[in-house]
Design a protein around this motif. Structure first.
Motif, short mmCIF file in Angstrom:
data_model
loop_
_atom_site.label_atom_id
_atom_site.label_comp_id
_atom_site.label_asym_id
_atom_site.label_seq_id
_atom_site.Cartn_x
_atom_site.Cartn_y
_atom_site.Cartn_z
N ALA A 186 0.20 -1.46 -0.31
CA ALA A 186 -0.31 0.04 -0.19
C ALA A 186 1.05 1.54 0.65
CB ALA A 186 -1.15 0.47 1.12
N LYS A 187 1.81 0.96 0.30
CA LYS A 187 2.74 2.41 0.98
C LYS A 187 3.71 2.51 -0.36
CE LYS A 187 4.51 5.61 3.92
NZ LYS A 187 4.41 6.62 3.06
N VAL A 188 3.83 1.39 -1.02
CA VAL A 188 5.31 1.31 -2.45
C VAL A 188 4.60 2.21 -3.70
CG1 VAL A 188 6.73 0.09 -3.51
CG2 VAL A 188 6.79 0.22 -1.21
N GLY A 189 2.63 1.07 -3.49
CA GLY A 189 2.31 1.20 -4.66
C GLY A 189 1.53 2.17 -5.20
N THR A 190 1.49 2.13 -6.96
CA THR A 190 1.15 3.23 -7.55
C THR A 190 0.61 3.90 -6.88
OG1 THR A 190 0.25 1.79 -9.01
CG2 THR A 190 2.58 1.88 -9.10
N ASP A 191 0.17 5.38 -7.66
CA ASP A 191 -0.87 6.23 -7.37
C ASP A 191 -1.13 6.45 -9.10
OD1 ASP A 191 -1.51 9.48 -6.27
OD2 ASP A 191 -2.61 8.15 -6.89
N PRO A 192 -2.58 6.11 -9.14
CA PRO A 192 -3.29 5.90 -10.45
C PRO A 192 -3.77 7.47 -11.16
CG PRO A 192 -5.44 5.46 -8.70
CD PRO A 192 -4.29 4.98 -7.77
N ASN A 193 -3.76 8.33 -10.04
CA ASN A 193 -3.45 9.76 -10.74
C ASN A 193 -2.22 10.09 -11.47
OD1 ASN A 193 -6.03 10.11 -10.11
ND2 ASN A 193 -5.36 11.09 -7.43
N ASP A 194 -1.08 9.87 -11.31
CA ASP A 194 0.18 9.74 -11.70
C ASP A 194 0.53 9.29 -12.99
OD1 ASP A 194 0.61 11.42 -9.35
OD2 ASP A 194 1.82 9.95 -8.25
N ASP A 195 2.01 10.45 -13.93
CA ASP A 195 1.41 9.80 -15.13
C ASP A 195 2.31 8.30 -15.27
OD1 ASP A 195 1.60 12.85 -16.57
OD2 ASP A 195 0.12 11.90 -15.98
N LEU A 196 3.21 8.45 -14.30
CA LEU A 196 4.22 7.05 -13.87
C LEU A 196 4.32 6.37 -13.08
CD1 LEU A 196 7.49 8.38 -15.84
CD2 LEU A 196 5.43 6.89 -16.69
N GLY A 197 2.74 6.95 -12.34
CA GLY A 197 2.75 5.90 -10.82
C GLY A 197 3.93 6.70 -9.75
N ALA A 198 4.50 7.28 -9.57
CA ALA A 198 5.25 7.97 -8.97
C ALA A 198 5.23 9.23 -9.05
CB ALA A 198 6.59 7.53 -8.87
N PRO A 199 5.40 10.02 -7.90
CA PRO A 199 5.54 11.78 -8.22
C PRO A 199 6.83 12.20 -7.92
CG PRO A 199 4.84 11.22 -5.50
CD PRO A 199 4.76 9.86 -7.01
N TRP A 200 7.37 12.04 -7.87
CA TRP A 200 8.74 11.90 -8.28
C TRP A 200 9.31 11.19 -9.95
CZ3 TRP A 200 11.95 7.15 -9.05
CH2 TRP A 200 11.02 5.86 -9.20
N ALA A 201 8.75 10.29 -10.28
CA ALA A 201 9.20 9.94 -11.93
C ALA A 201 8.71 11.55 -13.06
CB ALA A 201 8.12 9.16 -12.75
N ALA A 202 8.11 12.14 -13.25
CA ALA A 202 8.37 13.53 -13.85
C ALA A 202 9.65 14.16 -13.40
CB ALA A 202 6.62 14.42 -13.87
N ALA A 203 10.06 14.41 -12.13
CA ALA A 203 10.95 15.38 -11.57
C ALA A 203 12.56 15.05 -12.25
CB ALA A 203 11.14 15.27 -10.51
N GLN A 204 12.46 13.26 -12.37
CA GLN A 204 13.28 12.21 -12.70
C GLN A 204 13.62 12.70 -13.89
OE1 GLN A 204 14.11 8.27 -11.42
NE2 GLN A 204 14.68 9.20 -9.00
N GLU A 205 12.49 12.28 -14.84
CA GLU A 205 13.00 12.76 -16.25
C GLU A 205 13.45 14.33 -16.87
OE1 GLU A 205 9.11 12.18 -18.27
OE2 GLU A 205 8.66 10.07 -18.13
N LYS A 206 12.92 14.91 -16.24
CA LYS A 206 13.14 15.91 -16.01
C LYS A 206 14.63 16.90 -16.12
CE LYS A 206 9.52 19.15 -15.40
NZ LYS A 206 8.18 19.66 -14.02
N ALA A 207 14.89 16.23 -15.21
CA ALA A 207 17.07 15.86 -14.89
C ALA A 207 17.20 15.18 -15.45
CB ALA A 207 16.77 15.37 -13.20
N ALA A 208 16.31 13.71 -16.32
CA ALA A 208 17.20 13.19 -17.33
C ALA A 208 17.95 14.25 -18.10
CB ALA A 208 17.60 12.23 -17.75
N LYS A 209 16.99 15.22 -18.66
CA LYS A 209 16.85 15.45 -20.09
C LYS A 209 17.96 16.70 -19.82
CE LYS A 209 12.62 14.53 -21.75
NZ LYS A 209 11.24 14.85 -22.39
#
Length: 62
Positions: A39-62
């Motif tokens: 439940a704690k590690v599970g994905t959030d269906p409201n997020d694009d990739l299931g994790a709030p930090w995923a977008a930040a990591q994508e931005k950092a990788a570009k």
């Protein structure tokens, strides 16, 4: 000399029931911890990739 099969002593029956009870409690505890972890590690269906930090990591990788 004949070997006699002795009946199980009452102490062994009590010990077995105590061990089975403890085993059930431990399995339930592990199940609860596993469920809370999922439940704690599970994905959030409201997020694009299931994790709030995923977008930040994508931005950092570009």
């Amino acid at each position: 000399m004949a070997t006699q099969i002795r009946a199980e002593h009452e102490l062994h029956r009590r010990r077995l029931s105590r061990n089975v009870g403890l085993g059930v409690v431990l399995v339930l505890f592990v199940g609860i911890v596993y469920g809370l972890t999922i439940a704690k590690v599970g994905t959030d269906p409201n997020d694009d990739l299931g994790a709030p930090w995923a977008a930040a990591q994508e931005k950092a990788a570009k």
